[in-house]
Scaffold this motif. Structure first.
Motif, PDB file in Angstrom:
ATOM      1  N   GLY A  88       0.740  -1.453   0.216  1.00 51.70           N
ATOM      2  CA  GLY A  88       0.036  -0.056  -0.254  1.00 51.70           C
ATOM      3  C   GLY A  88       0.951   1.057   0.047  1.00 51.70           C
ATOM      4  N   PRO A  89       0.299   2.365   0.533  1.00 53.04           N
ATOM      5  CA  PRO A  89       0.915   3.624   0.776  1.00 53.04           C
ATOM      6  C   PRO A  89       2.276   3.837   1.481  1.00 53.04           C
ATOM      7  CG  PRO A  89      -1.150   3.664   1.974  1.00 53.04           C
ATOM      8  CD  PRO A  89      -1.033   2.386   1.296  1.00 53.04           C
ATOM      9  N   GLU A  90       2.467   2.409   2.238  1.00 53.97           N
ATOM     10  CA  GLU A  90       3.867   2.639   2.865  1.00 53.97           C
ATOM     11  C   GLU A  90       4.947   2.671   2.068  1.00 53.97           C
ATOM     12  OE1 GLU A  90       3.987  -1.017   5.310  1.00 53.97           O
ATOM     13  OE2 GLU A  90       2.088  -0.560   6.322  1.00 53.97           O
ATOM     14  N   LEU A  91       4.941   2.230   0.700  1.00 53.19           N
ATOM     15  CA  LEU A  91       6.093   2.512  -0.467  1.00 53.19           C
ATOM     16  C   LEU A  91       5.849   3.885  -0.806  1.00 53.19           C
ATOM     17  CD1 LEU A  91       6.407  -1.307  -1.398  1.00 53.19           C
ATOM     18  CD2 LEU A  91       7.909   0.139   0.440  1.00 53.19           C
ATOM     19  N   PRO A  92       6.912   4.426  -1.439  1.00 49.08           N
ATOM     20  CA  PRO A  92       6.807   5.745  -2.257  1.00 49.08           C
ATOM     21  C   PRO A  92       6.080   5.074  -3.562  1.00 49.08           C
ATOM     22  CG  PRO A  92       9.219   5.397  -1.562  1.00 49.08           C
ATOM     23  CD  PRO A  92       8.515   3.885  -1.355  1.00 49.08           C
ATOM     24  N   ASP A  93       5.404   6.429  -4.047  1.00 48.64           N
ATOM     25  CA  ASP A  93       4.876   6.711  -5.518  1.00 48.64           C
ATOM     26  C   ASP A  93       3.998   5.472  -5.710  1.00 48.64           C
ATOM     27  OD1 ASP A  93       6.700   8.540  -5.824  1.00 48.64           O
ATOM     28  OD2 ASP A  93       8.355   7.264  -6.889  1.00 48.64           O
ATOM     29  N   TYR A  94       3.228   5.295  -4.530  1.00 53.33           N
ATOM     30  CA  TYR A  94       1.954   4.145  -4.789  1.00 53.33           C
ATOM     31  C   TYR A  94       1.037   4.538  -5.977  1.00 53.33           C
ATOM     32  CZ  TYR A  94      -2.162   1.523  -3.905  1.00 53.33           C
ATOM     33  OH  TYR A  94      -3.378   0.736  -4.222  1.00 53.33           O
ATOM     34  N   ARG A  95       0.746   3.431  -6.702  1.00 55.05           N
ATOM     35  CA  ARG A  95      -0.231   3.481  -7.674  1.00 55.05           C
ATOM     36  C   ARG A  95      -1.309   2.567  -7.540  1.00 55.05           C
ATOM     37  NH1 ARG A  95       1.745   4.727 -13.729  1.00 55.05           N
ATOM     38  NH2 ARG A  95       3.470   6.177 -13.404  1.00 55.05           N
ATOM     39  N   GLN A 359       6.542  12.810 -15.032  1.00 53.99           N
ATOM     40  CA  GLN A 359       5.850  11.423 -14.815  1.00 53.99           C
ATOM     41  C   GLN A 359       6.870  10.547 -14.197  1.00 53.99           C
ATOM     42  OE1 GLN A 359       2.716  11.111 -15.139  1.00 53.99           O
ATOM     43  NE2 GLN A 359       2.221  13.238 -15.481  1.00 53.99           N
ATOM     44  N   ASN A 360       7.687  10.877 -13.503  1.00 50.46           N
ATOM     45  CA  ASN A 360       8.815   9.872 -12.901  1.00 50.46           C
ATOM     46  C   ASN A 360       8.438   9.115 -11.724  1.00 50.46           C
ATOM     47  OD1 ASN A 360      12.113   9.975 -11.185  1.00 50.46           O
ATOM     48  ND2 ASN A 360      11.554   9.424 -13.657  1.00 50.46           N
ATOM     49  N   ALA A 361       7.256   9.371 -11.237  1.00 55.71           N
ATOM     50  CA  ALA A 361       6.975   8.486 -10.121  1.00 55.71           C
ATOM     51  C   ALA A 361       6.285   7.169 -10.403  1.00 55.71           C
ATOM     52  CB  ALA A 361       6.019   9.442  -9.291  1.00 55.71           C
ATOM     53  N   TYR A 362       6.909   6.226  -9.799  1.00 53.37           N
ATOM     54  CA  TYR A 362       6.384   4.755 -10.079  1.00 53.37           C
ATOM     55  C   TYR A 362       6.905   3.917  -8.767  1.00 53.37           C
ATOM     56  CZ  TYR A 362       4.918   0.628 -12.505  1.00 53.37           C
ATOM     57  OH  TYR A 362       4.210  -0.408 -12.904  1.00 53.37           O
ATOM     58  N   PRO A 363       5.928   2.918  -8.504  1.00 50.55           N
ATOM     59  CA  PRO A 363       6.332   2.255  -7.125  1.00 50.55           C
ATOM     60  C   PRO A 363       7.355   1.024  -7.606  1.00 50.55           C
ATOM     61  CG  PRO A 363       4.194   1.488  -8.288  1.00 50.55           C
ATOM     62  CD  PRO A 363       4.588   2.570  -9.098  1.00 50.55           C
ATOM     63  N   ARG A 364       8.618   1.257  -7.725  1.00 49.97           N
ATOM     64  CA  ARG A 364       9.529   0.618  -8.261  1.00 49.97           C
ATOM     65  C   ARG A 364       9.977  -0.552  -7.369  1.00 49.97           C
ATOM     66  NH1 ARG A 364      11.177   5.790  -8.661  1.00 49.97           N
ATOM     67  NH2 ARG A 364      10.976   6.572 -10.781  1.00 49.97           N
ATOM     68  N   GLU A 365       9.889  -0.288  -5.993  1.00 52.48           N
ATOM     69  CA  GLU A 365      10.201  -1.232  -4.706  1.00 52.48           C
ATOM     70  C   GLU A 365       9.177  -2.340  -4.996  1.00 52.48           C
ATOM     71  OE1 GLU A 365      11.750   2.560  -3.509  1.00 52.48           O
ATOM     72  OE2 GLU A 365       9.635   1.925  -4.312  1.00 52.48           O
ATOM     73  N   ALA A 366       8.059  -2.118  -4.930  1.00 46.49           N
ATOM     74  CA  ALA A 366       6.723  -3.137  -5.262  1.00 46.49           C
ATOM     75  C   ALA A 366       6.951  -3.924  -6.361  1.00 46.49           C
ATOM     76  CB  ALA A 366       5.526  -2.523  -5.247  1.00 46.49           C
TER      77      ALA A 366
END
Length: 389
Positions: A88-95, A359-366
């Motif tokens: 969820g929103p615990e990680l950066p750049d959640y979508r 548009q650089n935000a993306y949930p890369r960790e997930a």
């Protein structure tokens, strides 16, 4: 990342200034450099991006299902969606999941199987080979290292494998081989998942073909926004333009063998693929970037438009079908442009992010966790290794 689509101004040039001062510096110093850099490959030339030539292997553009590619997008979607929902929103750049992945054509139905989000049993390690120029701007980027930190929470790991920023794929393949052979071999099944981003993809493929001694240490190869079939933008560029990255603030890279741009030209890549069937004792996975047009950062629209003269289904650097490895497993189509997938510019340079890399935000960790979970599950499934044609 492409050689010319980089920011020539260090972050400290605008840090600590009031908004008006920042804008003035961007207008008078950074902005012209940004525009000039992007126009190197995204410029106004009217000549064909793929010129007429008879010096090419016979080619055919086929549906993936008819070219030895296994479509497992549905299962990858299930895993990625489960990871996004759990973290969820615990990680950066959640979508939300439906915004993170695109549905292209008729996507198969999901399997309905549960997704294991517990600790990894195989402890896979993502070994990332970056794209052109990365060593040159790595100090400026100052990536936060959150992806490896996240992976370690679940028994995985991640690392960057250093290759020459401006050398060709043959040179970098040798460096990949040497780095892998220098690692202590893991007990049991291999754990290394070679992840090739952009030019890192052909670098890895050449290493796997040229150096069979590394294959027993490699669990799988994943290409992410990979320039597998090259990029037509490289046909309109020269190596000296890439070589300007040596003067990027803080850069420690050198010119290498000077073959980076040539190794990205479609004729070179397709000829190499035609003459080098991929070994079948390695599993290959393709993760494609195919963003909706509104997900292209403003600074990348010129190169997107230039490639769109061939096909509008591109990520600003590579057309979507040129990102698929022959005989691989197709994991999914990511709704992110070429930079957003792997280069966290906006996280460390917020002013540039808000004005240019929009548009650089993306949930890369997930995403990375989902890739390793998918590969681990797929490797455990019965069936022969796949690859080649």
């Amino acid at each position: 990342m492409r050689a010319s689509d980089l920011f020539p101004e260090p972050p400290q040039a605008v840090a600590g200034q009031p908004a008006g001062g920042v804008r003035a510096r961007l207008t008078g110093g950074v902005l012209p450099g940004v525009i000039a850099a992007c126009l190197v490959l995204g410029g106004c030339a009217s000549k064909p991006l793929i010129p007429y030539s008879t010096d090419t292997p016979p080619l055919a553009l086929l549906p993936a299902s008819q070219s030895g590619v296994q479509d497992k997008r549905a299962r990858f979607r299930e895993i990625f969606c489960a990871v996004l929902q759990a973290r969820g929103p615990e990680l950066p750049d959640y979508r939300p999941c439906e915004d993170a992945l695109n549905r292209i054509g008729t996507e198969p139905a999901g399997t309905g199987k549960p997704v294991d989000l517990g600790p990894s049993m195989r402890h896979l390690v993502a070994v990332v080979v970056p794209g052109i120029g990365y060593e040159c701007f790595e100090p400026w980027l100052n990536a936060p290292g959150t992806v490896p930190k996240h992976l370690r929470e679940f028994g995985y790991d991640g690392m960057l494998l250093k290759v020459d920023a401006l050398s060709g794929s043959a040179n970098n393949a040798r460096q990949i081989r040497d780095a892998i052979m220098a690692m202590p071999p893991a007990a049991g099944a291999p754990r290394l998942v070679l992840v090739g981003y952009s030019k890192g993809a052909p670098d890895i493929l050449q290493a796997v073909v040229a150096y069979p001694e590394i294959r027993s240490r490699v669990a799988a190869v994943v290409t992410a926004a990979g320039a597998v079939g090259g990029s037509a933008l490289a046909n309109d560029a020269e190596q000296y333009q890439a070589d300007m990255l040596r003067h990027f603030p803080g850069a420690t890279c050198d010119s290498g063998d000077g073959g980076a741009v040539e190794s990205l030209r479609p004729a070179i890549r397709k000829a190499w693929l035609a003459g080098n069937p991929l070994p079948r004792d390695v599993r290959y996975y393709s993760l494609v970037t195919l963003p909706r047009p509104e997900r292209i950062s403003s600074i990348l629209t010129s190169s997107y438009d230039k490639l769109a003269r061939i096909d509008g289904r591109n990520d600003s650097q590579v057309i979507f079908y040129d990102q698929i490895v022959p005989g691989s497993t197709l994991m999914g189509y990511v709704n992110a442009d070429h930079w957003a997938l792997a280069v966290p510019i906006a996280r460390t340079h917020t002013t540039i992010g808000s004005m240019f890399v929009t548009q650089n935000a993306y949930p890369r960790e997930a995403l990375t966790e989902a890739v390793l979970r998918f590969v681990e599950e797929d490797l455990a499934a019965p069936g022969p290794a796949r690859g080649g044609m």
